[in-house]
Design a protein around this motif. Structure first.
Motif, mmCIF file in Angstrom:
data_model
loop_
_atom_site.group_PDB
_atom_site.id
_atom_site.type_symbol
_atom_site.label_atom_id
_atom_site.label_comp_id
_atom_site.label_asym_id
_atom_site.label_seq_id
_atom_site.Cartn_x
_atom_site.Cartn_y
_atom_site.Cartn_z
ATOM 1 N N MET A 1 -1.124 3.930 -34.701
ATOM 2 C CA MET A 1 -0.970 5.279 -35.037
ATOM 3 C C MET A 1 -0.076 5.935 -33.632
ATOM 4 O O MET A 1 -0.324 7.223 -33.260
ATOM 5 N N GLY A 2 0.563 5.107 -33.053
ATOM 6 C CA GLY A 2 1.430 5.592 -31.670
ATOM 7 C C GLY A 2 2.767 6.158 -32.446
ATOM 8 O O GLY A 2 2.969 5.735 -33.652
ATOM 9 N N VAL A 3 3.418 6.782 -31.472
ATOM 10 C CA VAL A 3 4.823 7.140 -31.703
ATOM 11 C C VAL A 3 5.703 5.992 -31.598
ATOM 12 O O VAL A 3 5.903 5.135 -30.334
ATOM 13 N N GLU A 4 6.752 5.550 -32.587
ATOM 14 C CA GLU A 4 7.486 4.557 -32.230
ATOM 15 C C GLU A 4 8.818 5.173 -31.918
ATOM 16 O O GLU A 4 9.424 6.087 -32.166
ATOM 17 N N VAL A 5 9.238 4.121 -30.669
ATOM 18 C CA VAL A 5 10.395 4.665 -29.932
ATOM 19 C C VAL A 5 11.199 3.528 -30.179
ATOM 20 O O VAL A 5 11.292 2.643 -29.580
ATOM 21 N N THR A 6 12.362 4.030 -30.956
ATOM 22 C CA THR A 6 13.380 2.929 -30.868
ATOM 23 C C THR A 6 14.942 3.611 -30.658
ATOM 24 O O THR A 6 15.185 4.777 -30.267
ATOM 25 N N GLY A 7 15.913 2.689 -30.650
ATOM 26 C CA GLY A 7 17.324 3.224 -30.368
ATOM 27 C C GLY A 7 17.422 3.551 -29.130
ATOM 28 O O GLY A 7 17.303 3.285 -27.998
ATOM 29 N N VAL A 8 18.613 4.520 -29.191
ATOM 30 C CA VAL A 8 18.844 5.056 -27.695
ATOM 31 C C VAL A 8 17.849 5.816 -27.094
ATOM 32 O O VAL A 8 17.788 5.729 -25.818
ATOM 33 N N PHE A 9 17.227 6.483 -27.627
ATOM 34 C CA PHE A 9 15.979 7.186 -26.993
ATOM 35 C C PHE A 9 15.060 6.147 -26.285
ATOM 36 O O PHE A 9 14.631 6.306 -25.162
ATOM 37 N N GLY A 10 14.753 5.071 -26.947
ATOM 38 C CA GLY A 10 13.980 3.929 -26.506
ATOM 39 C C GLY A 10 14.629 3.315 -25.226
ATOM 40 O O GLY A 10 13.872 3.063 -24.326
ATOM 41 N N LEU A 11 15.816 3.097 -25.208
ATOM 42 C CA LEU A 11 16.552 2.517 -24.400
ATOM 43 C C LEU A 11 16.725 3.427 -23.141
ATOM 44 O O LEU A 11 16.409 2.993 -21.985
ATOM 45 N N LEU A 12 16.774 4.737 -23.395
ATOM 46 C CA LEU A 12 16.848 5.777 -22.321
ATOM 47 C C LEU A 12 15.475 5.700 -21.585
ATOM 48 O O LEU A 12 15.459 6.087 -20.477
ATOM 49 N N LEU A 13 14.351 5.755 -22.321
ATOM 50 C CA LEU A 13 12.959 5.989 -22.010
ATOM 51 C C LEU A 13 12.839 4.598 -20.946
ATOM 52 O O LEU A 13 12.285 4.837 -19.965
#
Length: 59
Positions: A1-13
């Motif tokens: 039940m976590g927040v999935e971080v993908t794409g550009v936002f994931g790379l930035l994070l």
């Protein structure tokens, strides 16, 4: 039940987390404080980064 971080936002994070970890390791904080901050950033990438930005070692 976590927040999935993908794409550009994931790379930035990821980039910001790595920068925060490097700055933490280079800081004058105690070894224990450094370890706690690095673990917080690794286990809670977004929240850890926000907390580090607000309360982390500054010098």
């Amino acid at each position: 039940m976590g927040v999935e971080v993908t794409g550009v936002f994931g790379l930035l994070l990821l980039v910001l987390d790595v920068m925060a970890i490097i700055k933490t390791i280079q800081s004058r904080a105690s070894t224990v404080a450094k370890v706690i901050w690095v673990v917080a950033i690794l286990l809670l990438p977004l929240l850890g980064l926000i907390l580090w930005f607000l309360f982390g070692p500054k010098g």
